[in-house]
Design an enzyme around this catalytic site. Sequence first.
Site, PDB file in Angstrom:
ATOM      1  CD1 TRP A 145      61.642 -46.577 -21.179  1.00 17.19           C
ATOM      2  CD2 TRP A 145      63.613 -45.523 -21.374  1.00 17.19           C
ATOM      3  NE1 TRP A 145      61.789 -45.753 -20.086  1.00 17.19           N
ATOM      4  CE2 TRP A 145      62.992 -45.098 -20.179  1.00 17.19           C
ATOM      5  CE3 TRP A 145      64.861 -44.995 -21.710  1.00 17.19           C
ATOM      6  CZ2 TRP A 145      63.577 -44.175 -19.314  1.00 17.19           C
ATOM      7  CZ3 TRP A 145      65.450 -44.073 -20.852  1.00 17.19           C
ATOM      8  CH2 TRP A 145      64.808 -43.675 -19.666  1.00 17.19           C
TER       9      TRP A 145
ATOM     10  CG  ASN B  90      67.408 -51.665 -22.598  1.00 15.38           C
ATOM     11  OD1 ASN B  90      66.403 -51.852 -21.926  1.00 15.38           O
ATOM     12  ND2 ASN B  90      68.560 -52.275 -22.355  1.00 15.38           N
ATOM     13  N   GLY B  91      66.331 -49.556 -26.413  1.00 14.80           N
ATOM     14  CA  GLY B  91      66.541 -48.598 -27.491  1.00 14.80           C
ATOM     15  C   GLY B  91      65.280 -47.793 -27.761  1.00 14.80           C
TER      16      GLY B  91
ATOM     17  NE  ARG C 289      70.313 -48.918 -30.085  1.00 12.29           N
ATOM     18  CZ  ARG C 289      69.232 -49.683 -30.087  1.00 12.29           C
ATOM     19  NH1 ARG C 289      68.094 -49.228 -30.550  1.00 12.29           N
ATOM     20  NH2 ARG C 289      69.275 -50.915 -29.628  1.00 12.29           N
TER      21      ARG C 289
ATOM     22  CD  GLU D  64      71.353 -64.218 -32.648  1.00 15.49           C
ATOM     23  OE1 GLU D  64      71.278 -64.031 -31.407  1.00 15.49           O
ATOM     24  OE2 GLU D  64      71.540 -65.341 -33.153  1.00 15.49           O
ATOM     25  CG  ASN D  65      72.433 -58.200 -28.661  1.00 21.52           C
ATOM     26  OD1 ASN D  65      72.174 -58.534 -27.509  1.00 21.52           O
ATOM     27  ND2 ASN D  65      71.480 -57.839 -29.511  1.00 21.52           N
TER      28      ASN D  65
ATOM     29  NE  ARG E  47      61.677 -60.929 -32.376  1.00 24.22           N
ATOM     30  CZ  ARG E  47      61.043 -59.866 -32.860  1.00 24.22           C
ATOM     31  NH1 ARG E  47      59.852 -60.009 -33.412  1.00 24.22           N
ATOM     32  NH2 ARG E  47      61.588 -58.674 -32.790  1.00 24.22           N
TER      33      ARG E  47
ATOM     34  CG  ASP F 109      63.248 -56.405 -26.895  1.00 23.81           C
ATOM     35  OD1 ASP F 109      64.232 -55.716 -27.223  1.00 23.81           O
ATOM     36  OD2 ASP F 109      62.372 -56.764 -27.705  1.00 23.81           O
TER      37      ASP F 109
HETATM   38  C1  FPP Z   1      67.457 -54.856 -25.485  1.00 24.27           C
HETATM   39  O1  FPP Z   1      67.265 -53.539 -25.799  1.00 24.27           O
HETATM   40  C2  FPP Z   1      68.447 -55.072 -24.455  1.00 24.27           C
HETATM   41  C3  FPP Z   1      69.726 -55.518 -24.622  1.00 24.27           C
HETATM   42  C4  FPP Z   1      70.499 -55.465 -25.861  1.00 24.27           C
HETATM   43  C5  FPP Z   1      70.398 -56.178 -23.530  1.00 24.27           C
HETATM   44  C6  FPP Z   1      69.980 -55.797 -22.156  1.00 24.27           C
HETATM   45  C7  FPP Z   1      70.868 -54.780 -21.651  1.00 24.27           C
HETATM   46  C8  FPP Z   1      70.717 -54.142 -20.480  1.00 24.27           C
HETATM   47  C9  FPP Z   1      69.651 -54.407 -19.510  1.00 24.27           C
HETATM   48  C10 FPP Z   1      71.657 -53.049 -20.163  1.00 24.27           C
HETATM   49  C11 FPP Z   1      73.062 -53.498 -20.182  1.00 24.27           C
HETATM   50  C12 FPP Z   1      73.267 -54.585 -19.215  1.00 24.27           C
HETATM   51  C13 FPP Z   1      74.188 -55.502 -19.310  1.00 24.27           C
HETATM   52  C14 FPP Z   1      74.293 -56.468 -18.191  1.00 24.27           C
HETATM   53  C15 FPP Z   1      75.078 -55.591 -20.493  1.00 24.27           C
HETATM   54  P1  FPP Z   1      67.341 -53.160 -27.325  1.00 24.27           P
HETATM   55  O2  FPP Z   1      68.543 -52.306 -27.491  1.00 24.27           O
HETATM   56  O3  FPP Z   1      67.282 -54.379 -28.168  1.00 24.27           O
HETATM   57  O4  FPP Z   1      66.024 -52.332 -27.455  1.00 24.27           O
HETATM   58  P2  FPP Z   1      65.198 -52.086 -28.797  1.00 24.27           P
HETATM   59  O5  FPP Z   1      64.659 -53.439 -29.218  1.00 24.27           O
HETATM   60  O6  FPP Z   1      64.137 -51.153 -28.349  1.00 24.27           O
HETATM   61  O7  FPP Z   1      66.147 -51.500 -29.790  1.00 24.27           O
END
Ligand code: FPP
Length: 264
Positions: free
Chosen positions: A40, A37-38, A48, A82-83, A208, A35
């Site tokens: 970061w 990435n966004g 994102r 949910e994504n 969670r 969790d």
């Molecule tokens: C959460 O970051 C991460 C994900 C939605 C999935 C994980 C994805 C990767 C590691 C990169 C892509 C890899 C694959 C294998 C598809 P978030 O976007 O929810 O971060 P945030 O909570 O800060 O918005």
Amino acid sequence: MISRSRENFSELTDNDLLSQLDHSVLPHHVAIIMDGNGRWASHRGLPRIAGHKEGLIALREVVNTFSDLGVPLLTVYAFSQENWKRPKAEIALLMMLLEEFLDQERHTFHERKIRFLPIGQIHTLPPSTQKQVQAVADETRHFTDRTLTVALSYGGRCEIVDAVNDLIEDVQRGNVSGPITESLFEQYLTTAALPDPDLLIRTSGEARISNFLLWQIAYTELYFTNTPWPDFRRRDTLVALLNYQKRERRFGRLSSTLSHQNGL
Ligand code: FPP
């Protein structure tokens, strides 16, 4: 226990951390909710997708670290049901990144003898992604020492409901008769071939489970770190493992100390 990492280990080098690790009690199966990435990316004023790209670099490093350490099973939450509610453009880019990742990592899977095992509603992925996922799964199917399970379009409740429906079908066909036991039920889960995770790591400060492996984590040790996924690397993996090694896993039993004190 909720763990916040790094603090106690900040003065140690990676080699110090490695030497503190007891290789005889490493977890057999580690699950990760990747969790942050966004966040970061937005902290750096980047889109994102830049966070997802960096997240893939982190994933490579973490897969290799567990493989080097000899941890046989790693399961990552790459895309939840949910994504699908995210903007179409972000979903398309995530699928593209997944395809790129598989294309680039193919040779690593072969070199390191890693089985790539997709779980989740794979049939809901775009056709080109499904094709790539299936191809890499097929060509690495024979590796038995290491497995990278990637949850795609996955939801833990949906997995349980699907298992119930499959089980009902088998009962109706006369293939199965009651009573239904836990071990029989587990055979209907997508993780049927895997033991339960010993350790679940979630990055980026949220504490969670977000519908991940709901059945399987009944006795799993939970480790939460503030580090966002793109920054979670080899060092963070070692810190998480050291933290895990401090835990006493009782599975509902009394610890030997408690039993001794109680005269049992
Ligand atoms: C959460 O970051 C991460 C994900 C939605 C999935 C994980 C994805 C990767 C590691 C990169 C892509 C890899 C694959 C294998 C598809 P978030 O976007 O929810 O971060 P945030 O909570 O800060 O918005």
